[in-house]
Motif scaffolding. Structure first.
Motif, PDB file in Angstrom:
ATOM      1  N   VAL A   1     -46.920 -40.299 -64.032  1.00 49.50           N
ATOM      2  CA  VAL A   1     -47.558 -41.213 -63.085  1.00 49.50           C
ATOM      3  C   VAL A   1     -47.847 -42.525 -63.809  1.00 49.50           C
ATOM      4  O   VAL A   1     -47.287 -42.775 -64.869  1.00 49.50           O
ATOM      5  CB  VAL A   1     -48.837 -40.588 -62.461  1.00 49.50           C
ATOM      6  N   SER A   2     -48.703 -43.337 -63.300  1.00 50.81           N
ATOM      7  CA  SER A   2     -48.927 -44.679 -63.847  1.00 50.81           C
ATOM      8  C   SER A   2     -49.214 -44.694 -65.341  1.00 50.81           C
ATOM      9  O   SER A   2     -49.843 -43.789 -65.878  1.00 50.81           O
ATOM     10  CB  SER A   2     -50.083 -45.355 -63.108  1.00 50.81           C
TER      11      SER A   2
ATOM     12  N   ASP B   1     -54.401 -33.423 -65.453  1.00 51.19           N
ATOM     13  CA  ASP B   1     -53.982 -34.582 -66.234  1.00 51.19           C
ATOM     14  C   ASP B   1     -53.823 -34.209 -67.712  1.00 51.19           C
ATOM     15  O   ASP B   1     -53.942 -33.035 -68.083  1.00 51.19           O
ATOM     16  CB  ASP B   1     -54.935 -35.766 -66.042  1.00 51.19           C
TER      17      ASP B   1
ATOM     18  N   CYS C   1     -55.167 -35.591 -58.521  1.00 48.64           N
ATOM     19  CA  CYS C   1     -54.546 -35.568 -57.204  1.00 48.64           C
ATOM     20  C   CYS C   1     -53.927 -36.930 -56.954  1.00 48.64           C
ATOM     21  O   CYS C   1     -54.609 -37.953 -57.029  1.00 48.64           O
ATOM     22  CB  CYS C   1     -55.592 -35.244 -56.148  1.00 48.64           C
ATOM     23  N   LEU C   2     -52.636 -36.949 -56.671  1.00 50.25           N
ATOM     24  CA  LEU C   2     -51.927 -38.183 -56.358  1.00 50.25           C
ATOM     25  C   LEU C   2     -51.583 -38.177 -54.877  1.00 50.25           C
ATOM     26  O   LEU C   2     -50.932 -37.254 -54.393  1.00 50.25           O
ATOM     27  CB  LEU C   2     -50.643 -38.294 -57.192  1.00 50.25           C
TER      28      LEU C   2
ATOM     29  N   GLN D   1     -49.519 -40.130 -52.047  1.00 53.41           N
ATOM     30  CA  GLN D   1     -48.378 -41.051 -52.049  1.00 53.41           C
ATOM     31  C   GLN D   1     -47.820 -41.183 -50.641  1.00 53.41           C
ATOM     32  O   GLN D   1     -47.531 -40.179 -49.987  1.00 53.41           O
ATOM     33  CB  GLN D   1     -47.295 -40.496 -52.983  1.00 53.41           C
TER      34      GLN D   1
END
Length: 112
Positions: free
Chosen positions: A52-53, A77, A84-85, A87
């Motif tokens: 992710v980022s 993580d 929780c992402l 999108q």
């Protein structure tokens, strides 16, 4: 045309309408198949993660959809905290990675 043919045609039409009106649900089906294929190639020393980022990784534990438009990715993580992402389906871009397992047995998402 026979009754079974009409039923099949109606089922396909209903499915097409569902996919059109719930693109996140349709994307979820496709992503699940792709993740299952990636996961099937992992050895016993790795589990699936996604970048992710800023290069951080989520150890993927589940994916879901909130129709009509959101996909939800949950996991852990880099520090073991819950992550929780959320999108939007139209912005989906996943980089799946093999990460070292953190328990005796690697976690598998479990869908095919």
């Amino acid at each position: 045309m026979q009754a079974g043919d009409i039923g099949d045609a109606l089922s396909q039409l209903e499915r097409g309408l569902y996919n059109k009106n719930n693109p996140a649900g349709y994307m979820l089906e496709r992503v699940r198949r792709l993740i299952a294929a990636f996961e099937s190639k992992l050895g016993e020393d790795a589990e699936i993660g996604m970048t992710v980022s800023a290069g951080s990784t989520i150890r993927l534990r589940s994916i879901g959809a909130s129709d009509p438009d959101m996909l939800i990715f949950t996991g852990l993580d880099d520090h073991g905290a819950k992550a929780c992402l959320l999108q939007h389906h139209s912005q989906l871009s996943l980089l799946l990675v093999a990460v070292p397992k953190i328990e005796d047995k690697p976690f598998r998402i479990g869908f095919v």
